[in-house]
Each structure stands twice: as C-alpha cells, then as structure tokens.
Scaffold this active site. Sequence first.
Site, PDB file in Angstrom:
ATOM      1  N   LYS A 144      -9.320   2.543  -2.036  1.00 33.02           N
ATOM      2  CA  LYS A 144      -9.592   1.977  -0.704  1.00 33.02           C
ATOM      3  C   LYS A 144     -10.922   2.462  -0.133  1.00 33.02           C
ATOM      4  O   LYS A 144     -11.175   3.675  -0.066  1.00 33.02           O
ATOM      5  CB  LYS A 144      -8.438   2.356   0.231  1.00 33.02           C
ATOM      6  CG  LYS A 144      -8.500   1.757   1.621  1.00 33.02           C
ATOM      7  CD  LYS A 144      -7.216   2.124   2.379  1.00 33.02           C
ATOM      8  CE  LYS A 144      -7.121   1.537   3.757  1.00 33.02           C
ATOM      9  NZ  LYS A 144      -5.835   1.881   4.409  1.00 33.02           N
ATOM     10  N   GLU A 150      -5.905   8.843   7.894  1.00 35.26           N
ATOM     11  CA  GLU A 150      -6.414   8.480   6.563  1.00 35.26           C
ATOM     12  C   GLU A 150      -7.745   9.169   6.259  1.00 35.26           C
ATOM     13  O   GLU A 150      -8.014   9.538   5.127  1.00 35.26           O
ATOM     14  CB  GLU A 150      -6.539   6.965   6.415  1.00 35.26           C
ATOM     15  CG  GLU A 150      -5.190   6.295   6.309  1.00 35.26           C
ATOM     16  CD  GLU A 150      -5.277   4.909   5.696  1.00 35.26           C
ATOM     17  OE1 GLU A 150      -5.850   4.757   4.611  1.00 35.26           O
ATOM     18  OE2 GLU A 150      -4.772   3.971   6.330  1.00 35.26           O
ATOM     19  N   ASN A 193       0.148  -1.064   5.417  1.00 35.46           N
ATOM     20  CA  ASN A 193       1.042  -0.375   6.352  1.00 35.46           C
ATOM     21  C   ASN A 193       0.379  -0.532   7.707  1.00 35.46           C
ATOM     22  O   ASN A 193      -0.561   0.200   8.042  1.00 35.46           O
ATOM     23  CB  ASN A 193       1.139   1.122   6.028  1.00 35.46           C
ATOM     24  CG  ASN A 193       2.019   1.431   4.840  1.00 35.46           C
ATOM     25  OD1 ASN A 193       3.209   1.700   4.969  1.00 35.46           O
ATOM     26  ND2 ASN A 193       1.426   1.384   3.647  1.00 35.46           N
ATOM     27  N   ASN A 250      -6.687   6.611  -1.653  1.00 35.73           N
ATOM     28  CA  ASN A 250      -5.655   5.607  -1.392  1.00 35.73           C
ATOM     29  C   ASN A 250      -5.934   4.502  -2.418  1.00 35.73           C
ATOM     30  O   ASN A 250      -6.919   3.780  -2.306  1.00 35.73           O
ATOM     31  CB  ASN A 250      -5.795   5.101   0.050  1.00 35.73           C
ATOM     32  CG  ASN A 250      -4.639   4.233   0.474  1.00 35.73           C
ATOM     33  OD1 ASN A 250      -3.933   3.677  -0.367  1.00 35.73           O
ATOM     34  ND2 ASN A 250      -4.437   4.098   1.783  1.00 35.73           N
ATOM     35  N   GLU A 307       0.860  -1.202   0.000  1.00 29.70           N
ATOM     36  CA  GLU A 307       0.000   0.000   0.000  1.00 29.70           C
ATOM     37  C   GLU A 307       0.894   1.251   0.000  1.00 29.70           C
ATOM     38  O   GLU A 307       1.931   1.269   0.678  1.00 29.70           O
ATOM     39  CB  GLU A 307      -0.827  -0.005   1.301  1.00 29.70           C
ATOM     40  CG  GLU A 307      -1.631   1.263   1.549  1.00 29.70           C
ATOM     41  CD  GLU A 307      -2.238   1.300   2.968  1.00 29.70           C
ATOM     42  OE1 GLU A 307      -1.616   0.765   3.919  1.00 29.70           O
ATOM     43  OE2 GLU A 307      -3.344   1.865   3.103  1.00 29.70           O
ATOM     44  N   CYS A 323      -5.046  -2.760   2.597  1.00 28.24           N
ATOM     45  CA  CYS A 323      -4.776  -2.732   4.034  1.00 28.24           C
ATOM     46  C   CYS A 323      -6.003  -2.980   4.912  1.00 28.24           C
ATOM     47  O   CYS A 323      -6.415  -4.110   5.094  1.00 28.24           O
ATOM     48  CB  CYS A 323      -4.062  -1.445   4.432  1.00 28.24           C
ATOM     49  SG  CYS A 323      -3.371  -1.582   6.102  1.00 28.24           S
TER      50      CYS A 323
HETATM   51  N1  CDV Z   1      -3.085   1.425   6.485  1.00 25.22           N
HETATM   52  C1  CDV Z   1      -4.037   0.821   7.227  1.00 25.22           C
HETATM   53  O1  CDV Z   1      -5.175   0.682   6.801  1.00 25.22           O
HETATM   54  N2  CDV Z   1      -3.686   0.434   8.477  1.00 25.22           N
HETATM   55  C2  CDV Z   1      -4.617  -0.134   9.409  1.00 25.22           C
HETATM   56  C3  CDV Z   1      -4.226   0.179  10.832  1.00 25.22           C
HETATM   57  C4  CDV Z   1      -4.148   1.638  11.056  1.00 25.22           C
HETATM   58  C5  CDV Z   1      -5.216  -0.445  11.797  1.00 25.22           C
HETATM   59  C6  CDV Z   1      -4.730  -1.636   9.267  1.00 25.22           C
HETATM   60  O2  CDV Z   1      -5.870  -2.122   9.237  1.00 25.22           O
HETATM   61  O3  CDV Z   1      -3.722  -2.338   9.236  1.00 25.22           O
END
Ligand code: CDV
Length: 315
Positions: free
Chosen positions: A127, A146, A197, A110, A47, A172
């Site tokens: 996203k 975010e 991430n 994103n 990501e 993510c």
């Molecule tokens: N980049 C993300 O979406 N990270 C989230 C964290 C912040 C909980 C994740 O679900 O991994």
Amino acid sequence: MSRILNVAIAQMGPIAREESRQAVVARLLAMMREAVAMRADLVVYPEAALTAFFPHWVVNDEAELDSYFETEMPGPATRPLFEEAARHGIGFHLGYAELDTSHGRKQRFNTAILVGKDGRIVGKYRKIHLPGYATPRPEEKFQNLEKRYFEVGDLGFPVWEAMGGRMGMMICNDRRWPEAYRVMGLQGVELIVLGYNTPAAVPSMPETDHLQNFHNRLVMQAGAYQNGTFVAGVAKAGIEEGVDQIGQSCVIAPSGEIVVQCSGLGDEVQVARCDLDLCGSYKQHIFNFAAHRRPEHYGLIVERTGVGPVLGTKP
Ligand code: CDV
C-alpha cells in the site's frame, strides 16, 4: 468476442482481536468454497484480512505488534488457502500485514497478493497511500495509526497478465487517489482488485460521516470508468472492536455501473460475470489515451520535471 472472468467478492464481517489465524482462515476457506460453487475464477478478500484492523488502536508492545504481521506467505496458517485454491483451480487476492526482515531490519507493510489458479503467487503490492497519522490521538474515539505501523509501499502500481486478463492491485485508501487507477490504466489494466477497512465515521471530519458510503462508490465507479477497467472492491465490514465499518463490497464495470454488491455487513460472497473485452470499447474510444490524452498541454510542472506543487500540510 468475449473473455469471461467470474469474479467473487468475499466480504468479511468483523474479526475479533482475539480471533486466531486458524479461525479466520476457516472463514476465508468457507467463502472460497462458496465462490467455487458459484463457478468463480477468482475470489477477492479484504485489506488486512487475517486479523482485526489493529491501526485502530495503540500497540506499544513490540511482540504484540509482531503478532498481527505475517513473516512468510504462505505460512503455516495461510497454506490451506493456497492448497484449497490449487485443488479447485480458483485464484485469490488477499490483503495482510507483512513483516519483511530481508534487508536486515524490520520493515512493515500493508500488503496484498494475487494468487493464480495453480496456487502460486502472481504478484505482490504494498500500500502506497497510508492514511492517518503516526502519533496517537487520545482525544479521538478510535485511532488511525497506519503511518505508525506501516512503511509506504515500495513496489509501485504494476499490472500482471493473469487469468486471461491484465490485473492490478491497490489497497483501501489508494482507491481515493485518481493517480493509482491512472498509473495502472496507462498500463492497460482490465481488473483492479482491492480490499478496504473504512470506518463509517471519521473522527477528524465528522461533517462527512453521512457521505462514507457515497464516497466509497464515487471513487471506485469513477476510477473504473475513467480507465476502462473493472474494479472489485471488498470490505471488512460491521462493528469491529468498537469501530463501525462500511460494507458495500462491489464489482464495477468499465461503464462505471455496479454489477453486483453485497447487501449486509457480515461474511458474504457475491459473484460478477466480467467480460474483460468490455474494457476495449472504453480503451479504444472515449478513453483512448494515445488518441485523446494530452499531458504535455496540462501545464503541470509535475508532468515535465517530476516536481510539482504540494498542497496540504505534513501530518
Ligand atoms: N484502511 C484505510 O485506508 N482506510 C481509509 C480511512 C481511514 C479513510 C479509507 O480510505 O477508507
């Protein structure tokens, strides 16, 4: 019968805030060449793979914020990735921050793309599940902004026929939501690619810090098994601008088993030999949706009307 797709996961170590796009793309190219040497058909990057993960801090300056976003894809800095992919006949998946001005205003997403072996974009995903909050929390060790920097994705969870299989993307936090897998599962997805991430510690939920790696595997293994699909999840790992991020990039089979996993927290390539026909066993037997799934009996208002109870509080 078998349909083999060799899937490379290209985990990244941290990206420094000052690291140039050219330097990052050089790292991505080095891993792409490694994947080619390992006979991969597709290489999956994390990501927001072109910059440090800026939602972890407050950016008030508009020009600075813009500097983390791509206004075109490919652009001058990323074109070498597309050219190298076409030269070697390897597909790739890349996450990045997207600035879209095509509707007469700035829209930030994103985003991730899937690029075919000919170097052309097959599909784009934005996203949907944005974690965190929009208002900075100075009391927390790092931010999760975010919701401040991105709009909720507006492209749904489609699937694409590509590289001999049915492919889907998520990003993510989407991987923690069963509906993300199921929407693609209902479309017969065979490989879901995603980058992440994920901090090793969550300031607002410190009681779960020791579970971050467990939850990472738990959601992806369950999503793969319950939908009869491969899942390739790829981290940006290590300590980036003071934030410790988990690794554990892996490829998961439709059985829910991990096929390969990265062992470190730096740039690392691993390849999994994925027989996409394995998905069929699950889709035709235990998770044959047409034969066994019964949403009309679940009693959820949401299944009948599109409106359901919402639990939780608005951030
Ligand atoms: N980049 C993300 O979406 N990270 C989230 C964290 C912040 C909980 C994740 O679900 O991994």
